[in-house]
Motif scaffolding. Structure first.
Motif, mmCIF file in Angstrom:
data_model
loop_
_atom_site.group_PDB
_atom_site.id
_atom_site.type_symbol
_atom_site.label_atom_id
_atom_site.label_comp_id
_atom_site.label_asym_id
_atom_site.label_seq_id
_atom_site.Cartn_x
_atom_site.Cartn_y
_atom_site.Cartn_z
ATOM 1 N N ALA A 93 0.827 -1.207 0.000
ATOM 2 C CA ALA A 93 0.000 0.000 0.000
ATOM 3 C C ALA A 93 0.859 1.254 0.000
ATOM 4 O O ALA A 93 0.554 2.239 -0.690
ATOM 5 C CB ALA A 93 -0.935 -0.008 1.199
ATOM 6 N N TYR A 226 -7.731 0.415 -0.171
ATOM 7 C CA TYR A 226 -6.906 -0.251 0.836
ATOM 8 C C TYR A 226 -7.679 -0.350 2.138
ATOM 9 O O TYR A 226 -8.206 0.637 2.643
ATOM 10 C CB TYR A 226 -5.606 0.529 1.066
ATOM 11 N N GLU A 228 -7.386 -1.495 6.136
ATOM 12 C CA GLU A 228 -6.351 -1.692 7.142
ATOM 13 C C GLU A 228 -6.976 -1.969 8.505
ATOM 14 O O GLU A 228 -7.954 -1.320 8.896
ATOM 15 C CB GLU A 228 -5.452 -0.460 7.240
ATOM 16 N N LEU A 235 -5.052 -4.744 -0.249
ATOM 17 C CA LEU A 235 -5.417 -3.946 -1.411
ATOM 18 C C LEU A 235 -6.482 -4.673 -2.213
ATOM 19 O O LEU A 235 -6.414 -5.898 -2.386
ATOM 20 C CB LEU A 235 -4.198 -3.699 -2.297
#
Length: 279
Positions: A93, A226, A228, A235
């Motif tokens: 990322a 993305y 997280e 991704l």
């Protein structure tokens, strides 16, 4: 006839590897979609490998060598292209971020990395693992500060951040660190380098209550989203998913304060932190 030479790790390995992939694919007369079918991935995935926005993993490198007849070139060189100073879950990322033409991000609980000051970044990194040696924390902090150099360019990439009010009120480090961090964020906004909006508590329920959101656009590759979490990241390039998450970001923008009101709130909170630090 000799094959392609191995890549020089001191250059830009991922860009060179992508260029070699495009050359090898065109040499055998395959489109991105056709090559993707042979690897059981999308054509856009091949395009991202060629543009350098995706990291080439060994399993794909081996398949590419088989399909394109490149004699092990991609498998030999994917290691050089995979080297990164960032943690494994974030490395791909971060490398994509460096090539993005536009980044749109919603962050619920902290100031995002591209907007952090060294002191704030150090406090965040220390909180991730209180037992980590100090030199490791400093390495992490230096890596994060290197990412912020993306903003040295006066206009590129476009960075549009929606900050949850919780990120502004969660005291990270100490009150002096927070005052400095918020002044830095407001300064970027006042200089028209970053679009900053605050999603206030008064907005109530919103479109991204389940977590953070980051969208990246590129000049020569499809957009990415993305996701997280705690020590994990992923991704996603599925067009329907990216479109859905862009709509979600637009909803957040609609619920957030205007840019002027957002900057005024950030500056007021910075002043409060500074006053309470030095009454």
């Amino acid at each position: 006839m000799p094959g392609p030479k191995d890549l020089d790790p001191s250059s830009s390995p991922r860009a060179l590897l992508g260029a070699e992939l495009r050359h090898a694919r065109e040499k055998v007369g395959l489109s991105q979609d056709e090559l993707g079918l042979r690897l059981f991935v999308s054509g856009s995935f091949i395009g991202q490998l060629e543009a350098g926005t995706r990291r080439m993993q060994p399993e794909y490198a081996r398949l590419l060598d088989e399909e394109l007849g490149t004699g092990g070139f991609f498998l030999r060189n994917c290691g050089a292209a995979a080297k990164s100073k960032y943690e494994e879950h974030f490395a791909e990322a971060a490398e994509a971020e460096a090539q993005a033409t536009a980044i749109r991000q919603y962050v619920p609980l902290l100031i995002p990395g591209l907007l952090q000051t060294p002191a704030y970044a150090r406090a965040v990194n220390r909180a991730y693992d209180p037992t980590t040696p100090e030199e490791t924390v400093e390495e992490w902090t230096e890596g994060r500060m290197e990412r912020t150099r993306l903003l040295d360019h006066p206009t590129k990439p476009l960075l549009w951040v929606v900050l949850d009010e919780a990120a502004l009120r969660r005291e990270t480090g100490d009150r002096g660190v927070m005052a400095e961090a918020l002044r830095h964020v407001a300064g970027l906004g006042r200089r028209n380098r970053v679009i900053i909006q605050v999603l206030p508590f008064s907005a109530g329920a919103h479109a991204a209550m389940q977590g953070a959101l980051k969208l990246m656009e590129f000049k020569d590759a499809p957009p990415l989203v993305y996701y997280e979490g705690v020590a994990i990241g992923r991704l996603e390039d599925d067009p329907a998913t990216v479109t859905q998450q862009r709509f979600r970001f637009d909803l957040l923008v609609a619920s957030a304060l205007s840019q002027e009101k957002s900057l005024a709130l950030i500056e007021a909170l910075a002043q409060d932190y500074a006053y309470e630090e030095h009454p």
